[in-house]
Design a protein around this motif. Structure first.
Motif, PDB file in Angstrom:
ATOM      1  N   THR A  98       6.701  -0.144   5.751  1.00 21.05           N
ATOM      2  CA  THR A  98       7.181   1.114   5.209  1.00 21.05           C
ATOM      3  C   THR A  98       8.170   0.747   4.044  1.00 21.05           C
ATOM      4  O   THR A  98       7.854   1.512   3.004  1.00 21.05           O
ATOM      5  N   GLN A  99       9.033  -0.245   4.072  1.00 20.58           N
ATOM      6  CA  GLN A  99       9.778  -0.593   2.769  1.00 20.58           C
ATOM      7  C   GLN A  99       8.999  -0.770   1.572  1.00 20.58           C
ATOM      8  O   GLN A  99       9.173  -0.375   0.699  1.00 20.58           O
ATOM      9  N   MET A 100       7.961  -1.673   1.802  1.00 21.92           N
ATOM     10  CA  MET A 100       7.149  -2.347   0.618  1.00 21.92           C
ATOM     11  C   MET A 100       6.312  -0.946   0.179  1.00 21.92           C
ATOM     12  O   MET A 100       6.131  -1.088  -1.147  1.00 21.92           O
ATOM     13  N   THR A 101       5.962  -0.177   1.080  1.00 22.83           N
ATOM     14  CA  THR A 101       5.309   1.011   0.579  1.00 22.83           C
ATOM     15  C   THR A 101       5.950   2.036  -0.269  1.00 22.83           C
ATOM     16  O   THR A 101       5.398   2.552  -1.277  1.00 22.83           O
ATOM     17  N   LEU A 102       7.166   2.168   0.307  1.00 21.98           N
ATOM     18  CA  LEU A 102       8.223   3.129  -0.676  1.00 21.98           C
ATOM     19  C   LEU A 102       8.487   2.639  -1.899  1.00 21.98           C
ATOM     20  O   LEU A 102       8.662   3.219  -3.108  1.00 21.98           O
ATOM     21  N   TYR A 103       8.615   1.186  -1.866  1.00 21.85           N
ATOM     22  CA  TYR A 103       8.857   0.260  -3.104  1.00 21.85           C
ATOM     23  C   TYR A 103       7.577   0.608  -4.068  1.00 21.85           C
ATOM     24  O   TYR A 103       7.938   1.038  -5.260  1.00 21.85           O
ATOM     25  N   VAL A 104       6.397   0.661  -3.780  1.00 18.30           N
ATOM     26  CA  VAL A 104       5.172   0.578  -4.367  1.00 18.30           C
ATOM     27  C   VAL A 104       5.072   2.216  -5.058  1.00 18.30           C
ATOM     28  O   VAL A 104       4.857   2.464  -6.233  1.00 18.30           O
ATOM     29  N   PHE A 105       5.533   3.049  -3.987  1.00 16.69           N
ATOM     30  CA  PHE A 105       5.462   4.411  -4.557  1.00 16.69           C
ATOM     31  C   PHE A 105       6.495   4.652  -5.543  1.00 16.69           C
ATOM     32  O   PHE A 105       6.126   5.367  -6.744  1.00 16.69           O
ATOM     33  N   ALA A 106       7.664   4.163  -5.404  1.00 17.48           N
ATOM     34  CA  ALA A 106       8.699   4.473  -6.453  1.00 17.48           C
ATOM     35  C   ALA A 106       8.485   3.745  -7.845  1.00 17.48           C
ATOM     36  O   ALA A 106       8.732   4.342  -8.759  1.00 17.48           O
ATOM     37  N   PHE A 107       7.762   2.552  -7.802  1.00 17.94           N
ATOM     38  CA  PHE A 107       7.315   2.025  -9.061  1.00 17.94           C
ATOM     39  C   PHE A 107       6.434   2.817  -9.605  1.00 17.94           C
ATOM     40  O   PHE A 107       6.420   2.820 -10.806  1.00 17.94           O
ATOM     41  N   VAL A 108       5.398   3.190  -9.024  1.00 15.04           N
ATOM     42  CA  VAL A 108       4.380   4.449  -9.386  1.00 15.04           C
ATOM     43  C   VAL A 108       4.867   5.704 -10.212  1.00 15.04           C
ATOM     44  O   VAL A 108       4.585   5.831 -11.218  1.00 15.04           O
ATOM     45  N   VAL A 109       5.732   6.204  -9.512  1.00 11.18           N
ATOM     46  CA  VAL A 109       6.621   7.422 -10.104  1.00 11.18           C
ATOM     47  C   VAL A 109       7.359   6.868 -11.396  1.00 11.18           C
ATOM     48  O   VAL A 109       7.210   7.628 -12.428  1.00 11.18           O
ATOM     49  N   ILE A 110       7.858   5.867 -11.173  1.00  9.81           N
ATOM     50  CA  ILE A 110       8.922   5.280 -12.611  1.00  9.81           C
ATOM     51  C   ILE A 110       8.023   5.033 -13.561  1.00  9.81           C
ATOM     52  O   ILE A 110       8.074   5.479 -14.769  1.00  9.81           O
ATOM     53  N   MET A 111       6.885   4.260 -13.328  1.00 15.04           N
ATOM     54  CA  MET A 111       5.731   3.905 -14.175  1.00 15.04           C
ATOM     55  C   MET A 111       5.187   5.218 -14.788  1.00 15.04           C
ATOM     56  O   MET A 111       5.011   5.383 -16.048  1.00 15.04           O
ATOM     57  N   ALA A 112       4.889   6.256 -13.959  1.00 15.33           N
ATOM     58  CA  ALA A 112       4.203   7.600 -14.700  1.00 15.33           C
ATOM     59  C   ALA A 112       5.059   7.971 -15.486  1.00 15.33           C
ATOM     60  O   ALA A 112       4.719   8.527 -16.442  1.00 15.33           O
ATOM     61  N   LEU A 113       6.514   8.248 -15.064  1.00 11.92           N
ATOM     62  CA  LEU A 113       7.396   8.816 -16.225  1.00 11.92           C
ATOM     63  C   LEU A 113       7.493   7.916 -17.258  1.00 11.92           C
ATOM     64  O   LEU A 113       7.501   8.605 -18.361  1.00 11.92           O
ATOM     65  N   VAL A 128      -6.573 -16.420  11.351  1.00 16.07           N
ATOM     66  CA  VAL A 128      -5.718 -15.072  11.493  1.00 16.07           C
ATOM     67  C   VAL A 128      -4.654 -15.172  12.325  1.00 16.07           C
ATOM     68  O   VAL A 128      -3.665 -14.372  12.168  1.00 16.07           O
ATOM     69  N   ASN A 129      -4.636 -15.625  13.448  1.00 17.28           N
ATOM     70  CA  ASN A 129      -3.504 -16.032  14.470  1.00 17.28           C
ATOM     71  C   ASN A 129      -2.387 -16.572  13.796  1.00 17.28           C
ATOM     72  O   ASN A 129      -1.411 -16.226  14.281  1.00 17.28           O
ATOM     73  N   LYS A 130      -2.710 -17.461  12.703  1.00 11.94           N
ATOM     74  CA  LYS A 130      -1.476 -18.078  12.120  1.00 11.94           C
ATOM     75  C   LYS A 130      -0.578 -17.459  11.201  1.00 11.94           C
ATOM     76  O   LYS A 130       0.420 -17.486  10.941  1.00 11.94           O
ATOM     77  N   VAL A 131      -1.324 -16.059  10.832  1.00 13.48           N
ATOM     78  CA  VAL A 131      -0.558 -15.413   9.704  1.00 13.48           C
ATOM     79  C   VAL A 131       0.595 -14.749  10.398  1.00 13.48           C
ATOM     80  O   VAL A 131       0.717 -14.129  11.328  1.00 13.48           O
ATOM     81  N   VAL A 132       1.649 -14.646   9.507  1.00 14.24           N
ATOM     82  CA  VAL A 132       2.789 -14.019   9.927  1.00 14.24           C
ATOM     83  C   VAL A 132       2.739 -12.600   9.500  1.00 14.24           C
ATOM     84  O   VAL A 132       2.737 -12.453   8.167  1.00 14.24           O
ATOM     85  N   TRP A 133       2.482 -11.642  10.301  1.00  9.91           N
ATOM     86  CA  TRP A 133       2.272 -10.175   9.880  1.00  9.91           C
ATOM     87  C   TRP A 133       3.586  -9.476   9.602  1.00  9.91           C
ATOM     88  O   TRP A 133       4.484  -9.717  10.221  1.00  9.91           O
ATOM     89  N   PRO A 134       3.826  -8.434   8.493  1.00  6.14           N
ATOM     90  CA  PRO A 134       4.887  -7.988   8.614  1.00  6.14           C
ATOM     91  C   PRO A 134       5.208  -6.960   9.609  1.00  6.14           C
ATOM     92  O   PRO A 134       4.426  -6.400  10.080  1.00  6.14           O
ATOM     93  N   THR A 135       6.647  -6.844   9.843  1.00  8.71           N
ATOM     94  CA  THR A 135       6.796  -5.616  10.572  1.00  8.71           C
ATOM     95  C   THR A 135       6.813  -4.102   9.940  1.00  8.71           C
ATOM     96  O   THR A 135       6.409  -4.212   9.076  1.00  8.71           O
ATOM     97  N   ARG A 136       6.864  -3.176  11.063  1.00  7.58           N
ATOM     98  CA  ARG A 136       6.554  -1.983  10.671  1.00  7.58           C
ATOM     99  C   ARG A 136       7.764  -1.597   9.608  1.00  7.58           C
ATOM    100  O   ARG A 136       7.357  -0.695   8.606  1.00  7.58           O
ATOM    101  N   LYS A 137       8.725  -1.902   9.864  1.00  6.06           N
ATOM    102  CA  LYS A 137       9.800  -1.761   8.976  1.00  6.06           C
ATOM    103  C   LYS A 137       9.663  -2.298   7.518  1.00  6.06           C
ATOM    104  O   LYS A 137       9.790  -1.518   6.434  1.00  6.06           O
ATOM    105  N   GLU A 138       9.320  -3.723   7.400  1.00  5.58           N
ATOM    106  CA  GLU A 138       8.698  -4.331   6.274  1.00  5.58           C
ATOM    107  C   GLU A 138       7.818  -3.297   5.623  1.00  5.58           C
ATOM    108  O   GLU A 138       7.535  -3.216   4.380  1.00  5.58           O
TER     109      GLU A 138
END
Length: 127
Positions: free
Chosen positions: A90-105, A78-88
């Motif tokens: 947040t960006q990935m979460t927004l990408y997922v939400f945008a994809f879900v909205v586009i797919m729903a439409l 677990v200590n070897k894992v490179v965890w994403p930053t807060r910015k990364e």
């Protein structure tokens, strides 16, 4: 993985320790319920003391040592894992939400288009 890496060593002492662990847990539970007349403090001390003794005996057995070694190895990984930053994150979460909205439409438009084609054009069922 080769068969040479597999260890299956189980001594009589380790089996006895595991039987003792089960006996300590059962004794702790039995003591908790049978000592109800002695008061809550005695009950809880009996339960906690029996469970602590069971854990200590388990950790002294081969399966207990293997469990601790596995936990240490897992923590090291677990200590070897490179965890994403807060910015990364947040960006990935927004990408997922945008994809879900586009797919729903897209699915809504596809559904309405097929509904129009089948019911209005082919079958002639006007609403």
């Amino acid at each position: 993985m080769s068969a040479a890496n597999i260890e299956n060593v189980s001594t009589t002492a380790d089996k006895a320790k595991l039987v003792l662990v089960v006996a300590l847990v059962v004794a702790a539970l039995a003591g908790f319920y049978t000592l109800s007349a002695q008061g809550a403090i005695i009950q809880w001390l009996t339960l906690v003391g029996g469970l602590v003794a069971a854990v200590v005996v388990f950790l002294l057995s081969l399966p207990g040592r293997q469990l601790v070694a596995f936990g240490n190895d897992a923590w090291r990984e677990v200590n070897k894992v490179v965890w994403p930053t807060r910015k990364e994150s947040t960006q990935m979460t927004l990408y997922v939400f945008a994809f879900v909205v586009i797919m729903a439409l897209f699915l809504w438009l596809t559904d309405k288009t097929l509904e129009w084609v089948f019911y209005d054009l082919i079958l002639g069922w006007k609403k």
